[in-house]
Motif scaffolding. Structure first.
Motif, PDB file in Angstrom:
ATOM      1  N   ALA A 138     -17.219   7.081  -2.192  1.00 63.02           N
ATOM      2  CA  ALA A 138     -18.596   6.639  -1.974  1.00 63.02           C
ATOM      3  C   ALA A 138     -19.565   7.214  -3.005  1.00 63.02           C
ATOM      4  O   ALA A 138     -20.696   6.738  -3.137  1.00 63.02           O
ATOM      5  CB  ALA A 138     -19.058   7.011  -0.568  1.00 63.02           C
TER       6      ALA A 138
ATOM      7  N   ARG B 254     -21.114   5.256  -8.390  1.00 64.25           N
ATOM      8  CA  ARG B 254     -22.319   4.439  -8.480  1.00 64.25           C
ATOM      9  C   ARG B 254     -22.165   3.259  -9.434  1.00 64.25           C
ATOM     10  O   ARG B 254     -22.897   2.277  -9.349  1.00 64.25           O
ATOM     11  CB  ARG B 254     -23.498   5.315  -8.928  1.00 64.25           C
ATOM     12  CG  ARG B 254     -23.906   6.359  -7.895  1.00 64.25           C
ATOM     13  CD  ARG B 254     -24.517   5.697  -6.669  1.00 64.25           C
ATOM     14  NE  ARG B 254     -24.796   6.658  -5.608  1.00 64.25           N
ATOM     15  CZ  ARG B 254     -24.016   6.872  -4.557  1.00 64.25           C
ATOM     16  NH1 ARG B 254     -22.879   6.188  -4.436  1.00 64.25           N
ATOM     17  NH2 ARG B 254     -24.333   7.744  -3.638  1.00 64.25           N
TER      18      ARG B 254
ATOM     19  N   GLU C  32     -19.618   0.303 -11.612  1.00 68.07           N
ATOM     20  CA  GLU C  32     -18.616  -0.699 -11.251  1.00 68.07           C
ATOM     21  C   GLU C  32     -17.220  -0.139 -11.507  1.00 68.07           C
ATOM     22  O   GLU C  32     -17.003   0.602 -12.467  1.00 68.07           O
ATOM     23  CB  GLU C  32     -18.823  -1.980 -12.056  1.00 68.07           C
ATOM     24  CG  GLU C  32     -20.117  -2.696 -11.726  1.00 68.07           C
ATOM     25  CD  GLU C  32     -20.133  -4.118 -12.270  1.00 68.07           C
ATOM     26  OE1 GLU C  32     -19.055  -4.747 -12.347  1.00 68.07           O
ATOM     27  OE2 GLU C  32     -21.234  -4.589 -12.617  1.00 68.07           O
TER      28      GLU C  32
ATOM     29  N   ARG D  13      -7.177   0.470  -1.530  1.00 68.75           N
ATOM     30  CA  ARG D  13      -8.108  -0.657  -1.357  1.00 68.75           C
ATOM     31  C   ARG D  13      -8.967  -0.467  -0.114  1.00 68.75           C
ATOM     32  O   ARG D  13     -10.193  -0.682  -0.148  1.00 68.75           O
ATOM     33  CB  ARG D  13      -7.321  -1.972  -1.267  1.00 68.75           C
ATOM     34  CG  ARG D  13      -8.174  -3.227  -1.039  1.00 68.75           C
ATOM     35  CD  ARG D  13      -9.018  -3.553  -2.264  1.00 68.75           C
ATOM     36  NE  ARG D  13      -9.858  -4.717  -2.053  1.00 68.75           N
ATOM     37  CZ  ARG D  13      -9.544  -5.958  -2.444  1.00 68.75           C
ATOM     38  NH1 ARG D  13      -8.382  -6.195  -3.048  1.00 68.75           N
ATOM     39  NH2 ARG D  13     -10.367  -6.967  -2.258  1.00 68.75           N
ATOM     40  N   ASP D  14      -8.350  -0.047   0.984  1.00 69.09           N
ATOM     41  CA  ASP D  14      -9.106   0.156   2.221  1.00 69.09           C
ATOM     42  C   ASP D  14     -10.169   1.234   2.054  1.00 69.09           C
ATOM     43  O   ASP D  14     -11.299   1.090   2.547  1.00 69.09           O
ATOM     44  CB  ASP D  14      -8.158   0.529   3.363  1.00 69.09           C
ATOM     45  CG  ASP D  14      -7.294  -0.639   3.826  1.00 69.09           C
ATOM     46  OD1 ASP D  14      -7.581  -1.781   3.434  1.00 69.09           O
ATOM     47  OD2 ASP D  14      -6.333  -0.389   4.585  1.00 69.09           O
TER      48      ASP D  14
ATOM     49  N   GLU E 220     -13.039  -0.237  -0.037  1.00 68.91           N
ATOM     50  CA  GLU E 220     -13.822  -1.185   0.752  1.00 68.91           C
ATOM     51  C   GLU E 220     -14.713  -0.444   1.744  1.00 68.91           C
ATOM     52  O   GLU E 220     -15.897  -0.779   1.916  1.00 68.91           O
ATOM     53  CB  GLU E 220     -12.898  -2.158   1.478  1.00 68.91           C
ATOM     54  CG  GLU E 220     -12.092  -3.077   0.575  1.00 68.91           C
ATOM     55  CD  GLU E 220     -12.926  -4.166  -0.081  1.00 68.91           C
ATOM     56  OE1 GLU E 220     -14.127  -4.295   0.242  1.00 68.91           O
ATOM     57  OE2 GLU E 220     -12.370  -4.890  -0.938  1.00 68.91           O
ATOM     58  N   ALA E 221     -14.168   0.577   2.383  1.00 66.02           N
ATOM     59  CA  ALA E 221     -14.952   1.351   3.343  1.00 66.02           C
ATOM     60  C   ALA E 221     -16.110   2.079   2.677  1.00 66.02           C
ATOM     61  O   ALA E 221     -17.172   2.265   3.279  1.00 66.02           O
ATOM     62  CB  ALA E 221     -14.049   2.358   4.064  1.00 66.02           C
ATOM     63  N   ALA E 222     -15.915   2.465   1.405  1.00 60.86           N
ATOM     64  CA  ALA E 222     -16.963   3.182   0.662  1.00 60.86           C
ATOM     65  C   ALA E 222     -17.965   2.230   0.026  1.00 60.86           C
ATOM     66  O   ALA E 222     -18.942   2.678  -0.579  1.00 60.86           O
ATOM     67  CB  ALA E 222     -16.325   4.054  -0.413  1.00 60.86           C
ATOM     68  N   ALA E 223     -17.735   0.909   0.151  1.00 63.42           N
ATOM     69  CA  ALA E 223     -18.636  -0.106  -0.398  1.00 63.42           C
ATOM     70  C   ALA E 223     -18.828   0.056  -1.908  1.00 63.42           C
ATOM     71  O   ALA E 223     -19.929  -0.125  -2.436  1.00 63.42           O
ATOM     72  CB  ALA E 223     -19.984  -0.082   0.323  1.00 63.42           C
ATOM     73  N   VAL E 224     -17.739   0.373  -2.612  1.00 63.06           N
ATOM     74  CA  VAL E 224     -17.784   0.485  -4.067  1.00 63.06           C
ATOM     75  C   VAL E 224     -17.885  -0.911  -4.680  1.00 63.06           C
ATOM     76  O   VAL E 224     -17.287  -1.873  -4.180  1.00 63.06           O
ATOM     77  CB  VAL E 224     -16.512   1.201  -4.576  1.00 63.06           C
ATOM     78  CG1 VAL E 224     -16.455   1.205  -6.103  1.00 63.06           C
ATOM     79  CG2 VAL E 224     -16.448   2.623  -4.036  1.00 63.06           C
ATOM     80  N   ALA E 225     -18.617  -1.048  -5.770  1.00 62.31           N
ATOM     81  CA  ALA E 225     -18.659  -2.306  -6.522  1.00 62.31           C
ATOM     82  C   ALA E 225     -17.304  -2.471  -7.199  1.00 62.31           C
ATOM     83  O   ALA E 225     -17.023  -1.841  -8.226  1.00 62.31           O
ATOM     84  CB  ALA E 225     -19.780  -2.277  -7.550  1.00 62.31           C
TER      85      ALA E 225
END
Length: 249
Positions: A170, A173, A175, A196-197, A200-205
């Motif tokens: 997370a 910052r 991409e 991947r999970d 996705e949970a960390a909302a990374v670009a």
């Protein structure tokens, strides 16, 4: 574009002098800097050619010798069993925090380089894929390309039971692009899913590619090299860096 590939610098880090190999466009100017992290063998001929290709796209590419605490400047480990054993041993011997302090020192040094624009990206393969991911935790890194990054799902870089890399996702910052070979024994499907999970949970670009390739498919001249996948990977990398450093400038 034509490039220079003959520059080296010995820079100070908290754990000693680290040699850095530099590749950059021949023409005058200031360019985004890309920290390029090698496999466990350090700066081999395939890594030099990879760095030269990225530099030719318009970047100042800096390739550090990541085992500088343990090997003499200029050391290149051979692509054989002794070289592989030594490289694997050192990636677990070197404490995780020393990889991070190397990255901080390199970014700080590059800020003062005449050819650096003050913007930063990262790129890495194998061990270097993990190190590029760690570099992406630095707030200066705007775009990162990680190819078949090892030890992310096991959390064992630096010999620690949990190196904490994925848990810090997370903090990224910029991409992030992750590229995997589906037949890579070092990162099986379950490991890729775990990574991947977490992202996705960390909302990374995030940009994610899985290809029908093996581990180290970018390493030209080796049995697992795949020219078509190499070209695809370089296209994805160029698109990422162009979008971040050119379109957003």
């Amino acid at each position: 574009m034509l490039i220079r590939s003959d520059e080296k610098a010995d820079i100070d880090t908290p754990t000693g002098t680290m040699r850095v190999h530099l590749f950059r466009p021949m023409r005058a100017g200031r360019f985004p800097a890309v920290l390029l992290f090698s496999e466990i063998y350090q700066v081999t001929a395939p890594i030099e050619r990879l760095a030269a290709m990225i530099a030719g796209l318009g970047y100042l590419v800096a390739v550090p010798e990541v085992y500088h605490e343990y090997e003499a400047p200029g050391c290149v480990l051979a692509y054989d069993k002794p070289g592989t054993d030594r490289g694997n041993d050192l990636k677990y011997t070197k404490p995780i925090g020393q990889f991070d302090s190397d990255n901080i020192a390199l970014i700080d040094w590059l800020r003062g380089h005449d050819a650096c624009s003050g913007r930063f990206g990262a790129f890495g393969v194998c061990l270097g894929g993990h190190l590029a991911f760690r570099a992406a935790l630095h707030p200066a890194i705007e775009a990162t390309a990680c190819f078949y990054a090892t030890d992310l799902h096991t959390g064992t870089l630096g010999g620690e039971r949990a190196d904490g890399t994925l848990a810090r996702a997370a903090e990224i910052r910029g991409e992030l692009m992750m590229v995997w070979g589906r037949h890579d024994p070092h990162v099986p499907y379950e490991g890729r899913k775990q990574i991947r999970d977490a992202l996705e949970a960390a909302a990374v670009a995030l940009e994610w590619h899985e290809v029908d390739g093996q581990h180290a498919f970018l390493r030209d001249g080796a049995p697992r090299f795949d020219a078509a996948l190499f070209l695809a990977g370089m296209t994805w990398t160029n698109t990422l860096f162009q979008r971040v450093f050119i379109a957003q400038s």
